[in-house]
Design an enzyme around this catalytic site. Sequence first.
Site, PDB file in Angstrom:
ATOM      1  N   GLU A  38      -1.044  19.646  98.795  1.00  0.00           N
ATOM      2  CA  GLU A  38      -0.271  18.412  98.843  1.00  0.00           C
ATOM      3  C   GLU A  38      -0.008  17.917  97.420  1.00  0.00           C
ATOM      4  O   GLU A  38      -0.941  17.784  96.613  1.00  0.00           O
ATOM      5  CB  GLU A  38      -1.025  17.323  99.621  1.00  0.00           C
ATOM      6  CG  GLU A  38      -1.123  17.568 101.117  1.00  0.00           C
ATOM      7  CD  GLU A  38       0.092  17.081 101.887  1.00  0.00           C
ATOM      8  OE1 GLU A  38       1.041  16.567 101.245  1.00  0.00           O
ATOM      9  OE2 GLU A  38       0.096  17.215 103.122  1.00  0.00           O
ATOM     10  N   HIS A  61       3.452  21.108 100.089  1.00  0.00           N
ATOM     11  CA  HIS A  61       3.905  19.863 100.714  1.00  0.00           C
ATOM     12  C   HIS A  61       4.099  18.787  99.655  1.00  0.00           C
ATOM     13  O   HIS A  61       3.524  18.870  98.570  1.00  0.00           O
ATOM     14  CB  HIS A  61       2.852  19.308 101.682  1.00  0.00           C
ATOM     15  CG  HIS A  61       2.310  20.255 102.688  1.00  0.00           C
ATOM     16  ND1 HIS A  61       2.619  20.153 104.031  1.00  0.00           N
ATOM     17  CD2 HIS A  61       1.437  21.289 102.575  1.00  0.00           C
ATOM     18  CE1 HIS A  61       1.957  21.095 104.702  1.00  0.00           C
ATOM     19  NE2 HIS A  61       1.238  21.800 103.841  1.00  0.00           N
ATOM     20  N   TYR A  62       4.841  17.742  99.983  1.00  0.00           N
ATOM     21  CA  TYR A  62       4.658  16.476  99.268  1.00  0.00           C
ATOM     22  C   TYR A  62       4.039  15.486 100.243  1.00  0.00           C
ATOM     23  O   TYR A  62       4.166  15.618 101.469  1.00  0.00           O
ATOM     24  CB  TYR A  62       5.935  15.944  98.631  1.00  0.00           C
ATOM     25  CG  TYR A  62       7.100  15.567  99.530  1.00  0.00           C
ATOM     26  CD1 TYR A  62       6.965  14.746 100.652  1.00  0.00           C
ATOM     27  CD2 TYR A  62       8.383  16.003  99.220  1.00  0.00           C
ATOM     28  CE1 TYR A  62       8.039  14.384 101.433  1.00  0.00           C
ATOM     29  CE2 TYR A  62       9.480  15.641  99.983  1.00  0.00           C
ATOM     30  CZ  TYR A  62       9.304  14.832 101.087  1.00  0.00           C
ATOM     31  OH  TYR A  62      10.375  14.471 101.866  1.00  0.00           O
ATOM     32  N   THR A  63       3.337  14.482  99.693  1.00  0.00           N
ATOM     33  CA  THR A  63       2.600  13.553 100.551  1.00  0.00           C
ATOM     34  C   THR A  63       3.520  12.579 101.274  1.00  0.00           C
ATOM     35  O   THR A  63       3.188  12.102 102.363  1.00  0.00           O
ATOM     36  CB  THR A  63       1.585  12.751  99.728  1.00  0.00           C
ATOM     37  OG1 THR A  63       2.270  12.030  98.694  1.00  0.00           O
ATOM     38  CG2 THR A  63       0.540  13.673  99.099  1.00  0.00           C
ATOM     39  N   HIS A  79       6.669  23.614 103.296  1.00  0.00           N
ATOM     40  CA  HIS A  79       6.477  23.111 104.658  1.00  0.00           C
ATOM     41  C   HIS A  79       7.781  23.200 105.442  1.00  0.00           C
ATOM     42  O   HIS A  79       7.801  23.532 106.632  1.00  0.00           O
ATOM     43  CB  HIS A  79       5.988  21.661 104.589  1.00  0.00           C
ATOM     44  CG  HIS A  79       5.307  21.179 105.823  1.00  0.00           C
ATOM     45  ND1 HIS A  79       4.967  19.867 106.014  1.00  0.00           N
ATOM     46  CD2 HIS A  79       4.892  21.838 106.942  1.00  0.00           C
ATOM     47  CE1 HIS A  79       4.375  19.731 107.194  1.00  0.00           C
ATOM     48  NE2 HIS A  79       4.321  20.907 107.777  1.00  0.00           N
TER      49      HIS A  79
END
Length: 237
Positions: A93, A28-30, A131
Amino acid sequence: MAAVATVTGGSPNHGDRRGQRPELIVIHYTGMPDCAGARARLCDPEAEVSAHWLIDADGATETLVPEDRRAWHAGAGSWQGRDDVNSRSIGIELANPGDRPFPEPQMAALEDLLRAIMARWGIGPAGVIGHSDMAVGRKIDPGPRFDWARLARQGLALWPGPGGDAPLSASLDAIGYPAAEDRMRLSAFRLRFRPWARGAEDAGDRRAAAALAQGAAAPGLASGKTSPADTCGTEDA
């Protein structure tokens, strides 16, 4: 090698794995301005979200949820015909707002972490997904700037080699993409494997998907002898 720091207490947002064990790693990225804000949200009981690992732009790596527990990172979606991805995955993340490249220290730390997780749980490169792969039409992270081919060159993810011009829908089913409108599945596939592509489905999409569906890997990627442009086109991402 990047240092791994364990956060005492971590996030309270986790539960039992419901009889499952990790077989996927979801990246994921935040989507937040900084790592501190992301950490606060991932550890906030009212937010009801979490991840097992958080990696800052400088490569600092923190564990927020033990890997044998079910973190709340994936949400609704499925992969390879199975839902409840949280119960059978580890979530990572990356601190990134989603509008910029991922810095070298962060990517190097991710590579170290992936190697360790994959060895601990016996997860192969096909088990490392984004994601956006399992939440088609709902999520876009880690986004078009994430360097999947770099991971593939080290055996940490998949990248397509040459493939035949087979029906796209059947190939996406075989890879693991969940059911959704054709345009949404095409968008999710391109986001990861052909982020430069635009417009209607084309032969490049079909060949890349067929190669992945058939378990083909790009020749030389394991040894770093080719680039994404060699296998899927020359357009800039």
